[in-house]
Design a protein around this motif. Structure first.
Motif, PDB file in Angstrom:
ATOM      1  N   TRP A   1      -2.671   4.423   4.921  1.00  0.00           N
ATOM      2  CA  TRP A   1      -4.324   3.845   4.111  1.00  0.00           C
ATOM      3  C   TRP A   1      -3.536   3.582   2.714  1.00  0.00           C
ATOM      4  CZ3 TRP A   1      -6.523   3.377   8.477  1.00  0.00           C
ATOM      5  CH2 TRP A   1      -6.570   4.060   9.587  1.00  0.00           C
ATOM      6  N   PRO A   2      -4.886   2.032   3.210  1.00  0.00           N
ATOM      7  CA  PRO A   2      -4.117   1.372   1.894  1.00  0.00           C
ATOM      8  C   PRO A   2      -4.565   1.957   0.594  1.00  0.00           C
ATOM      9  CG  PRO A   2      -5.434   0.222   3.219  1.00  0.00           C
ATOM     10  CD  PRO A   2      -5.611   1.830   3.978  1.00  0.00           C
ATOM     11  N   GLY A   3      -3.620   2.134  -0.680  1.00  0.00           N
ATOM     12  CA  GLY A   3      -3.617   2.621  -1.994  1.00  0.00           C
ATOM     13  C   GLY A   3      -4.188   1.973  -3.408  1.00  0.00           C
ATOM     14  N   ARG A   4      -4.860   2.216  -4.197  1.00  0.00           N
ATOM     15  CA  ARG A   4      -4.752   1.730  -4.753  1.00  0.00           C
ATOM     16  C   ARG A   4      -4.808   2.735  -6.620  1.00  0.00           C
ATOM     17  NH1 ARG A   4     -10.964   2.850  -6.191  1.00  0.00           N
ATOM     18  NH2 ARG A   4     -11.603   4.064  -4.224  1.00  0.00           N
ATOM     19  N   ALA A   5      -4.454   2.452  -7.456  1.00  0.00           N
ATOM     20  CA  ALA A   5      -4.551   2.556  -8.593  1.00  0.00           C
ATOM     21  C   ALA A   5      -5.429   2.963  -9.426  1.00  0.00           C
ATOM     22  CB  ALA A   5      -3.338   2.130  -9.486  1.00  0.00           C
TER      23      ALA A   5
END
Length: 324
Positions: free
Chosen positions: A21-25
């Motif tokens: 699934w898409p990730g983000r910092a």
């Protein structure tokens, strides 16, 4: 404690292997926490948070989060020092629990349905026991709660490393001697009972995760220091005091599902039943022929038990064809 029941399999989405699934910092309290989002694909979904185990990452929840997306709006985080999160100042269970609490507060999504595997299970117990206002239900998969029979765990081989000054340097040196492909295979063999259940896509993703570790100078220290913190929490739990993990588990108010694999090579298989006996409102599911990461190895079975927990605890619409 009672036996876990299963939601009908035909009511789950068709089998497929989704990509991570898409990730983000996200910068939280001065450091980066990496988060993956599994958006809900059904109405009235409630928030969920997934917490991985020692040496794992948010990617360990891809399949389970996807299967539950009809009911849960999921997020999975990388704990400090693991996955793609920056290192932390402390690697104790309370420190990890504080990061989970801070994330729930920061995201404004609480209370959540909280999931934890292995180390993440211990962290989730701490969160649910100390902050019941943040937890709707609790699902623990092979939780790393205290046991003293370290001969029952492959991790027992690491105990001498904890007595060596700067043992993390030795761990980093050892890591550098093993090819990523070999390390990925060894990790999979330690965590999974039946490797035929793991798709080629998941194997390649595991290899990529290992390569990320090799590029992170802090990883070996984070691993060793976390293992030291976990062992320390085990020992303290058999001493008097309010911070015993078993005392905290006994205070949990949330409806709880405990899942254990009968072929777990990392956590004593007796821990899951003991955890279910200690937590007041609990359901236990022991899976024959399954290892340490049931959510990876048999995600549909775990999802069925979770969905039944949600319905039983008032977080879903009851149906007449629910199966036990």
């Amino acid at each position: 404690m009672k036996r876990a029941a299963l939601w009908p399999d035909h009511l789950l989405p068709p089998h497929h292997v989704p990509p991570p699934w898409p990730g983000r910092a996200v910068r939280l309290d001065g450091t980066v926490t990496y988060v993956r989002d599994t958006p809900a694909d059904g109405p009235d979904a409630e928030p969920a948070l997934y917490v991985h185990g020692l040496g794992g990452s948010s990617q360990n929840w891809t399949d389970l989060a996807g299967l539950l997306a009809g009911r849960l709006d999921g997020q999975a985080i990388d704990l400090p020092g693991f996955g793609r999160s920056e290192p932390g100042l402390s690697y104790t269970i309370p420190a990890f629990a504080e990061r989970v609490i801070r994330w729930i507060e920061h995201s404004g999504r609480g209370p959540v349905h909280l999931f934890g595997n292995s180390l993440g299970g211990a962290v989730s117990v701490y969160v649910a026991g100390l902050r019941p206002d943040l937890v709707r239900t609790l699902t623990l998969i092979s939780p790393a709660l205290p046991f003293l029979g370290f001969h029952r765990s492959l991790q027992g081989r690491m105990l001498p490393l904890l007595a060596i000054p700067r043992g993390e340097r030795l761990a980093a040196w050892r890591l550098a001697q093993i090819a990523p492909e070999v390390m990925a295979r060894q990790a999979m063999e330690a965590c999974v009972a039946d490797l035929s259940r793991i798709s080629e896509q998941r194997r390649q993703e595991a290899l990529e995760e290992i390569r990320v570790r090799y590029e992170a100078a802090h990883y070996a220290a984070a691993y060793v220091r976390t293992f030291r913190g976990l062992v320390s929490s085990f020992l303290r739990s058999y001493l008097p005091g309010p911070r015993s993990m078993w005392r905290i588990a006994a205070s949990i108010q949330a409806p709880t599902l405990v899942v254990g694999g009968m072929q777990d090579r990392l956590v004593d298989v007796r821990v899951a039943p003991q955890t279910a006996r200690v937590i007041p409102d609990s359901r236990l599911m022991m899976l024959a022929g399954v290892g340490h990461v049931a959510q990876v190895e048999v995600p549909r079975t775990v999802a069925r038990a979770v969905l039944h927990l949600l319905v039983e605890s008032g977080h879903g619409v009851s149906r007449p064809d629910v199966a036990g």
